[in-house]
Design a protein around this motif. Structure first.
Motif, PDB file in Angstrom:
ATOM      1  N   ALA A 240       0.817  -1.216   0.000  1.00 25.68           N
ATOM      2  CA  ALA A 240       0.000   0.000   0.000  1.00 25.68           C
ATOM      3  C   ALA A 240       0.850   1.264   0.000  1.00 25.68           C
ATOM      4  CB  ALA A 240      -0.929  -0.010   1.213  1.00 25.68           C
ATOM      5  N   LEU A 241       1.962   1.248   0.753  1.00 22.48           N
ATOM      6  CA  LEU A 241       2.764   2.452   0.903  1.00 22.48           C
ATOM      7  C   LEU A 241       3.886   2.585  -0.123  1.00 22.48           C
ATOM      8  CD1 LEU A 241       3.164   2.565   4.807  1.00 22.48           C
ATOM      9  CD2 LEU A 241       1.486   3.773   3.384  1.00 22.48           C
ATOM     10  N   LEU A 373       1.192  -3.696  18.200  1.00 21.40           N
ATOM     11  CA  LEU A 373       2.506  -3.044  18.218  1.00 21.40           C
ATOM     12  C   LEU A 373       3.154  -3.121  16.846  1.00 21.40           C
ATOM     13  CD1 LEU A 373       4.939  -1.787  19.753  1.00 21.40           C
ATOM     14  CD2 LEU A 373       5.665  -4.133  20.275  1.00 21.40           C
ATOM     15  N   ASN A 374       3.102  -4.291  16.224  1.00 26.91           N
ATOM     16  CA  ASN A 374       3.723  -4.478  14.922  1.00 26.91           C
ATOM     17  C   ASN A 374       3.075  -3.610  13.846  1.00 26.91           C
ATOM     18  OD1 ASN A 374       3.336  -6.378  12.206  1.00 26.91           O
ATOM     19  ND2 ASN A 374       5.427  -6.309  12.962  1.00 26.91           N
ATOM     20  N   ILE A 375       1.752  -3.590  13.796  1.00 22.21           N
ATOM     21  CA  ILE A 375       1.062  -2.804  12.780  1.00 22.21           C
ATOM     22  C   ILE A 375       1.326  -1.316  12.972  1.00 22.21           C
ATOM     23  CG2 ILE A 375      -1.220  -2.128  11.917  1.00 22.21           C
ATOM     24  CD1 ILE A 375      -2.150  -4.980  12.481  1.00 22.21           C
ATOM     25  N   GLY A 376       1.253  -0.868  14.213  1.00 26.62           N
ATOM     26  CA  GLY A 376       1.518   0.547  14.484  1.00 26.62           C
ATOM     27  C   GLY A 376       2.925   0.955  14.083  1.00 26.62           C
ATOM     28  N   LEU A 377       3.907   0.115  14.428  1.00 28.46           N
ATOM     29  CA  LEU A 377       5.294   0.443  14.071  1.00 28.46           C
ATOM     30  C   LEU A 377       5.510   0.389  12.557  1.00 28.46           C
ATOM     31  CD1 LEU A 377       7.295  -1.411  16.883  1.00 28.46           C
ATOM     32  CD2 LEU A 377       6.995   1.058  16.587  1.00 28.46           C
ATOM     33  N   ASN A 378       4.815  -0.516  11.870  1.00 28.80           N
ATOM     34  CA  ASN A 378       4.937  -0.555  10.418  1.00 28.80           C
ATOM     35  C   ASN A 378       4.508   0.765   9.780  1.00 28.80           C
ATOM     36  OD1 ASN A 378       5.944  -3.013   9.109  1.00 28.80           O
ATOM     37  ND2 ASN A 378       4.378  -4.063  10.293  1.00 28.80           N
ATOM     38  N   PHE A 379       3.351   1.262  10.178  1.00 29.23           N
ATOM     39  CA  PHE A 379       2.874   2.533   9.617  1.00 29.23           C
ATOM     40  C   PHE A 379       3.774   3.698  10.028  1.00 29.23           C
ATOM     41  CE2 PHE A 379      -1.241   0.322   9.064  1.00 29.23           C
ATOM     42  CZ  PHE A 379      -1.492   0.700   7.747  1.00 29.23           C
ATOM     43  N   PHE A 385      11.886   4.661   7.049  1.00 32.37           N
ATOM     44  CA  PHE A 385      13.048   3.791   6.850  1.00 32.37           C
ATOM     45  C   PHE A 385      12.858   2.742   5.752  1.00 32.37           C
ATOM     46  CE2 PHE A 385      13.170   5.107  11.362  1.00 32.37           C
ATOM     47  CZ  PHE A 385      14.397   5.751  11.367  1.00 32.37           C
ATOM     48  N   GLY A 386      11.732   2.745   5.091  1.00 33.46           N
ATOM     49  CA  GLY A 386      11.503   1.785   4.017  1.00 33.46           C
ATOM     50  C   GLY A 386      11.386   0.361   4.540  1.00 33.46           C
ATOM     51  N   LEU A 387      11.972  -0.577   3.830  1.00 35.97           N
ATOM     52  CA  LEU A 387      11.844  -1.990   4.183  1.00 35.97           C
ATOM     53  C   LEU A 387      12.467  -2.314   5.541  1.00 35.97           C
ATOM     54  CD1 LEU A 387      12.552  -3.755   0.756  1.00 35.97           C
ATOM     55  CD2 LEU A 387      10.378  -2.963   1.713  1.00 35.97           C
ATOM     56  N   MET A 388      13.523  -1.612   5.909  1.00 38.85           N
ATOM     57  CA  MET A 388      14.138  -1.872   7.213  1.00 38.85           C
ATOM     58  C   MET A 388      13.221  -1.438   8.354  1.00 38.85           C
ATOM     59  SD  MET A 388      16.733  -3.537   6.440  1.00 38.85           S
ATOM     60  CE  MET A 388      17.326  -3.735   8.126  1.00 38.85           C
ATOM     61  N   GLY A 389      12.334  -0.486   8.098  1.00 39.22           N
ATOM     62  CA  GLY A 389      11.346  -0.127   9.106  1.00 39.22           C
ATOM     63  C   GLY A 389      10.406  -1.288   9.378  1.00 39.22           C
ATOM     64  N   ALA A 390      10.028  -2.025   8.322  1.00 39.43           N
ATOM     65  CA  ALA A 390       9.187  -3.212   8.496  1.00 39.43           C
ATOM     66  C   ALA A 390       9.927  -4.288   9.282  1.00 39.43           C
ATOM     67  CB  ALA A 390       8.758  -3.745   7.129  1.00 39.43           C
ATOM     68  N   VAL A 391      11.221  -4.426   9.029  1.00 41.21           N
ATOM     69  CA  VAL A 391      12.023  -5.408   9.769  1.00 41.21           C
ATOM     70  C   VAL A 391      12.052  -5.064  11.259  1.00 41.21           C
ATOM     71  CG1 VAL A 391      14.326  -6.361  10.059  1.00 41.21           C
ATOM     72  CG2 VAL A 391      13.439  -5.952   7.760  1.00 41.21           C
ATOM     73  N   ALA A 392      12.269  -3.799  11.588  1.00 39.38           N
ATOM     74  CA  ALA A 392      12.304  -3.380  12.988  1.00 39.38           C
ATOM     75  C   ALA A 392      10.961  -3.635  13.673  1.00 39.38           C
ATOM     76  CB  ALA A 392      12.675  -1.900  13.078  1.00 39.38           C
ATOM     77  N   ALA A 393       9.862  -3.363  12.967  1.00 38.64           N
ATOM     78  CA  ALA A 393       8.542  -3.611  13.533  1.00 38.64           C
ATOM     79  C   ALA A 393       8.329  -5.101  13.790  1.00 38.64           C
ATOM     80  CB  ALA A 393       7.472  -3.074  12.585  1.00 38.64           C
ATOM     81  N   THR A 394       8.816  -5.943  12.886  1.00 37.20           N
ATOM     82  CA  THR A 394       8.685  -7.388  13.051  1.00 37.20           C
ATOM     83  C   THR A 394       9.461  -7.881  14.269  1.00 37.20           C
ATOM     84  OG1 THR A 394       8.384  -7.696  10.678  1.00 37.20           O
ATOM     85  CG2 THR A 394       9.089  -9.612  11.937  1.00 37.20           C
TER      86      THR A 394
END
Length: 496
Positions: A240-241, A373-379, A385-394
């Motif tokens: 989506a983003l 927590l994961n969904i909030g951090l992803n958004f 941070f792009g894809l690494m932001g998704a990694v940190a949220a995971t």
């Protein structure tokens, strides 16, 4: 303890064909599809596969969980026919109804024609998969390991082969693998279903039994949905983003790292979970706890070095992926490996405590905070941070899930925590990492050669260290295995 270790070794070998088939298919799909498909097409394939998993978990896994949990009890009570007949009738009815419902929803959604097509093929396999899985869970629970291994492995390899052929030879593109799954499942059911129907002879559909199974399985179903949301919602958010191409790049790296570990978790779990359940049902809590103690130590001994190894060789393993996803995918792999380790411990070890205690509904509430927590951090992090932001949220989500579930699990079941084994294995992994980092490979381009050198060196260092410090009692396990082989050889020689 000795008996449990011997059982683990024999059962792991029996399930080896399944594990090899999973390895071949999992890596084969990544290798082939990232080369045959564009990043956008692979992104649509990934989104369809994730959607299929969500649909299957939400609709059917409670049936599979009930089969796995209550098959041993039905055999003990000489009531297998009604047990099987009830679950198969529910699976067939739900499968037919929900498959048509899924297809109608896909048709009504405002999606591109390409996305609708691949989703239709994917969701069209859900009902068939549910009925096929019921037979596989029954075989596992009854320790019909050879039948399970041959049937499951054959279906998996057939679906993979046909799916890749359809991608290469037809205009189906990203839809091809899902049509391959449908054809493979039909063949698998032709082989297995007649035998399972014969075991239902004289059985009845029992409403009370169905309610009991739902009460047990639906909380597990919801917990799996929440766990998979924690695992895969980031792909939807990335799409989506950032677009479907970025979703494909992230999913390729995620799958290469996480799926490698999941295969190992599933392998050990399918060997020991039926044994633990049978011990709990037929002997008692203490017997199952002994099995779980061996299970936990063995799980860490196999999977922890694999996670560290993936982190160490992620750049070298990039050649496995197609160029359209490679650069971004290898960047996410090291940290995803550690996220996958935490996820596997929760899913394939800690949650067994809730199965034994019968408090499966607790898992649902425990998974809600990590998912949010994961969904909030992803958004919050992906735009920055792009894809690494998704990694940190995971990582944050899985860390929270691990802490919460371990604390809650031990309140209702004496789940062993293999702390000593974990410390020993961590030391061996540290030695492995140091040895790999000290290799003089600067003049080589990352690729197959450096991957083989690093993997060989790291594996040798890990095994040597484990042997020296007897990590997870591995020397005893090897000695018992050698003694078992020697005894069998003597028996063969005496018989001849």
């Amino acid at each position: 303890m000795t008996s449990n270790r011997n059982t683990l070794g024999r059962t792991l070998l029996a399930y080896l064909p399944v594990n090899l088939a999973n390895v071949l298919v999992s890596f084969g799909l990544i290798v082939v599809l990232t080369r045959l498909l564009s990043a956008e097409e692979f992104g649509r394939y990934a989104l369809a596969m994730i959607t299929l998993q969500f649909a299957h978990m939400g609709a059917f896994t409670w049936l599979e969980a009930a089969m796995a949990r209550f098959q041993a009890r039905a055999e003990r009570d000489n009531d297998e026919a009604s047990h099987l007949h009830t679950l198969y009738a529910l699976g067939a009815g739900l499968g037919l109804f929900l498959t048509f419902m899924f297809l109608a929803i896909v048709y009504l959604l405002p999606l591109s024609r390409e996305m609708q097509t691949v989703l239709a093929f994917a969701l069209g396999s859900a009902g068939l998969q549910a009925v096929f899985n019921l037979g596989m869970e029954a075989h596992r629970a009854s320790h019909r390991i050879i039948r399970y291994s041959l049937t499951y492995s054959g279906q998996t390899l057939l679906s993979f082969t046909i799916g890749i052929a359809l991608v290469m030879l037809t205009p189906l593109r990203e839809s091809g693998p899902f049509l391959g799954i449908i054809i493979g499942l039909l063949v698998g059911l032709m082989v297995d279903l007649p035998r399972m129907l014969s075991r239902q002879s004289g059985g009845r559909i029992e409403a009370g039994r169905a309610r009991r199974y739902a009460a047990y399985g639906l909380p597990l179903c919801l917990s799996l949905l929440l766990g998979y949301t924690l695992n895969s919602s980031d792909v939807y958010i990335i799409a989506a983003l950032m677009g479907e191409a970025s979703a494909g790049q992230y999913n390729a790296g995620y799958n290469l790292a996480n799926r490698s570990l999941e295969i190992l978790f599933v392998w050990v779990s399918m060997a020991m979970t039926p044994t633990a359940i049978a011990a709990f049902e037929k002997v008692g809590t203490e017997a199952s706890r002994d099995v779980m103690r061996s299970y936990g130590a063995s799980l860490l001994w196999i999977v922890m070095p694999a996670a560290v190894g993936i982190a160490l060789v992620s750049n070298d393993a990039g050649f496995i992926l197609g160029e359209s996803v490679r650069t971004e995918a290898v960047q996410v792999m090291p940290l995803i490996a550690f996220a996958g380790l935490m996820n596997g411990i929760v899913t394939y070890y800690v949650q067994r405590a809730f199965m034994f205690s019968g408090r499966t509904q607790d898992i649902v509430w425990l998974m809600i905070p990590p998912v949010l927590l994961n969904i909030g951090l992803n958004f919050l992090l992906i735009p920055r941070f792009g894809l690494m932001g998704a990694v940190a949220a995971t990582l944050a989500g899985y860390g929270a899930a691990l802490i919460l579930t371990v604390i809650a699990a031990r309140r209702h079941y004496p789940l062993p925590l293999p702390i000593k084994a974990a410390a020993q294995i961590a030391l061996a992994c540290a030695v492995m990492a140091i040895c790999v980092q000290l290799l003089p490979l600067q003049r080589y381009e990352p690729g197959l050669v450096t991957l083989i050198i690093k993997a060989g060196t790291g594996g040798a260092a890990y095994l040597a260290t484990c042997w020296i410090i007897n990590a997870a009692d591995c020397r005893t396990l090897v000695r018992q295995g050698l003694e078992t082989l020697a005894a069998r050889r003597r028996a063969v020689e005496a018989a001849s």
